[in-house]
Design a protein around this motif. Structure first.
Motif, PDB file in Angstrom:
ATOM      1  N   TRP A  14       0.839  -1.193   0.000  1.00  0.00           N
ATOM      2  CA  TRP A  14       0.000   0.000   0.000  1.00  0.00           C
ATOM      3  C   TRP A  14       0.874   1.243   0.000  1.00  0.00           C
ATOM      4  CZ3 TRP A  14      -5.426   0.477   0.135  1.00  0.00           C
ATOM      5  CH2 TRP A  14      -6.102  -0.744   0.050  1.00  0.00           C
ATOM      6  N   PRO A  15       0.484   2.296  -0.732  1.00  0.00           N
ATOM      7  CA  PRO A  15       1.335   3.488  -0.831  1.00  0.00           C
ATOM      8  C   PRO A  15       1.753   4.068   0.513  1.00  0.00           C
ATOM      9  CG  PRO A  15      -0.399   3.590  -2.474  1.00  0.00           C
ATOM     10  CD  PRO A  15      -0.695   2.389  -1.624  1.00  0.00           C
ATOM     11  N   SER A  16       0.828   4.151   1.467  1.00  0.00           N
ATOM     12  CA  SER A  16       1.190   4.756   2.747  1.00  0.00           C
ATOM     13  C   SER A  16       2.234   3.923   3.480  1.00  0.00           C
ATOM     14  CB  SER A  16      -0.054   4.935   3.623  1.00  0.00           C
ATOM     15  OG  SER A  16      -0.621   3.683   3.976  1.00  0.00           O
ATOM     16  N   CYS A  17       2.207   2.596   3.312  1.00  0.00           N
ATOM     17  CA  CYS A  17       3.213   1.742   3.942  1.00  0.00           C
ATOM     18  C   CYS A  17       4.593   2.015   3.357  1.00  0.00           C
ATOM     19  CB  CYS A  17       2.858   0.269   3.750  1.00  0.00           C
ATOM     20  SG  CYS A  17       1.278  -0.234   4.455  1.00  0.00           S
ATOM     21  N   VAL A  18       4.646   2.172   2.030  1.00  0.00           N
ATOM     22  CA  VAL A  18       5.929   2.429   1.374  1.00  0.00           C
ATOM     23  C   VAL A  18       6.447   3.807   1.756  1.00  0.00           C
ATOM     24  CG1 VAL A  18       7.113   2.589  -0.839  1.00  0.00           C
ATOM     25  CG2 VAL A  18       5.300   0.899  -0.527  1.00  0.00           C
ATOM     26  N   VAL A  19       5.568   4.795   1.784  1.00  0.00           N
ATOM     27  CA  VAL A  19       5.989   6.142   2.179  1.00  0.00           C
ATOM     28  C   VAL A  19       6.502   6.134   3.614  1.00  0.00           C
ATOM     29  CG1 VAL A  19       5.187   8.500   2.631  1.00  0.00           C
ATOM     30  CG2 VAL A  19       4.514   7.330   0.531  1.00  0.00           C
ATOM     31  N   ALA A  20       5.894   5.326   4.475  1.00  0.00           N
ATOM     32  CA  ALA A  20       6.369   5.231   5.857  1.00  0.00           C
ATOM     33  C   ALA A  20       7.813   4.746   5.901  1.00  0.00           C
ATOM     34  CB  ALA A  20       5.468   4.291   6.659  1.00  0.00           C
ATOM     35  N   ARG A  21       8.170   3.852   4.997  1.00  0.00           N
ATOM     36  CA  ARG A  21       9.560   3.388   4.941  1.00  0.00           C
ATOM     37  C   ARG A  21      10.481   4.481   4.415  1.00  0.00           C
ATOM     38  NH1 ARG A  21      11.172  -1.675   5.243  1.00  0.00           N
ATOM     39  NH2 ARG A  21      12.790  -1.305   3.683  1.00  0.00           N
ATOM     40  N   VAL A  22      10.012   5.229   3.421  1.00  0.00           N
ATOM     41  CA  VAL A  22      10.837   6.293   2.845  1.00  0.00           C
ATOM     42  C   VAL A  22      11.102   7.390   3.863  1.00  0.00           C
ATOM     43  CG1 VAL A  22      10.913   8.108   1.094  1.00  0.00           C
ATOM     44  CG2 VAL A  22      10.046   5.841   0.497  1.00  0.00           C
ATOM     45  N   THR A  23      10.062   7.769   4.597  1.00  0.00           N
ATOM     46  CA  THR A  23      10.178   8.905   5.503  1.00  0.00           C
ATOM     47  C   THR A  23      10.791   8.529   6.837  1.00  0.00           C
ATOM     48  OG1 THR A  23       7.924   8.530   6.327  1.00  0.00           O
ATOM     49  CG2 THR A  23       8.185  10.042   4.468  1.00  0.00           C
ATOM     50  N   GLY A  24      10.808   7.227   7.185  1.00  0.00           N
ATOM     51  CA  GLY A  24      11.347   6.839   8.474  1.00  0.00           C
ATOM     52  C   GLY A  24      10.426   7.245   9.588  1.00  0.00           C
TER      53      GLY A  24
END
Length: 239
Positions: free
Chosen positions: A1-11
């Motif tokens: 899911w996009p929000s899960c991936v963004v959570a990894r990018v943003t830390g």
């Protein structure tokens, strides 16, 4: 899911303000429970808010014009997600949370049915438009150029399952530019939770089974009513 991936990018941050470890960030890359489905558009909005809150606005582009493009690409992929989900989530998503080999077998069985060929036929105009766009653009490996944005993250989340589970070689090879784009995106640290570019295995079926599915999809496409050509987001369309 996009929000899960963004959570990894943003830390993502812990309650005491300390950043999570890479292993802990990886645990966030999971699908929301099927009992409480989250509409893709809502999850994209969550991802955009997360990018802003964590000061990773580069995911939204470098300018207001870039942000417009990111949002247009998100809408493009939201529309594409409908037929692709019909292709990769048989029995109303019953197998979505099963082990990979179980889900792969379920999707393969589903692809023997007319409904799967019809779903792929419905998705093909948008897939072709996306592939043509990626093939002709010379600005970089990602949708907006040299830097990845939320548009790429949304796109990978939408199309990857179809390419790895439901599009056998004779169909997959029609979309060489999409495959190159997927490879570039999957090399990003954000996608380590699914094994990165090396960890993604694409489906391979017996040759006669692959050709039969390709033929059914071609026949289903020929029966679809004529529609206007799919238009992909481009720079300058609003200028």
């Amino acid at each position: 899911w996009p929000s899960c991936v963004v959570a990894r990018v943003t830390g993502p941050q812990t309650d005491d303000g300390e950043g999570l470890s890479a292993e802990e960030r990886g645990s966030t890359c999971t699908t929301p429970p099927r009992a409480e489905p989250v509409p893709l558009q809502d999850d994209i909005q969550k991802a955009e808010e997360l990018a802003r809150d964590q000061r990773s606005a580069d995911l939204l582009g470098r300018s207001d014009a870039d942000l417009v493009l990111v949002r247009e690409w998100s809408r493009f992929f939201c529309q594409l997600s409908g037929p692709l989900r019909q292709l990769t989530s048989p029995n109303r998503g019953l197998f979505d949370e099963q082990p990979a080999h179980v889900r792969a077998a379920a999707v393969r069985g589903h692809c023997a049915l007319p409904a799967a060929a019809q779903a792929l036929a419905s998705a093909r105009p948008a897939l072709r438009a996306l592939d043509n766009y990626l093939a002709e653009t010379g600005s970089g490996p990602f949708l907006l150029g040299e830097e990845r944005t939320l548009a790429d993250i949304v796109g990978v989340c939408v199309v990857l399952d179809a390419f790895r589970l439901a599009l056998p070689g004779p169909v997959r090879c029609r979309y060489g530019a999409i495959l190159r784009w997927l490879s570039a995106c999957l090399k990003l640290d954000a996608f380590e939770c699914i094994g990165g570019a090396e960890g993604v295995e694409f489906c391979a079926w017996p040759a006669e089974e692959e050709e039969a599915f390709k033929t059914r999809a071609d026949e289903a496409l020929a029966k679809l009513p004529s529609r206007a050509a799919v238009v992909v987001p481009r720079r300058g369309r609003h200028g």
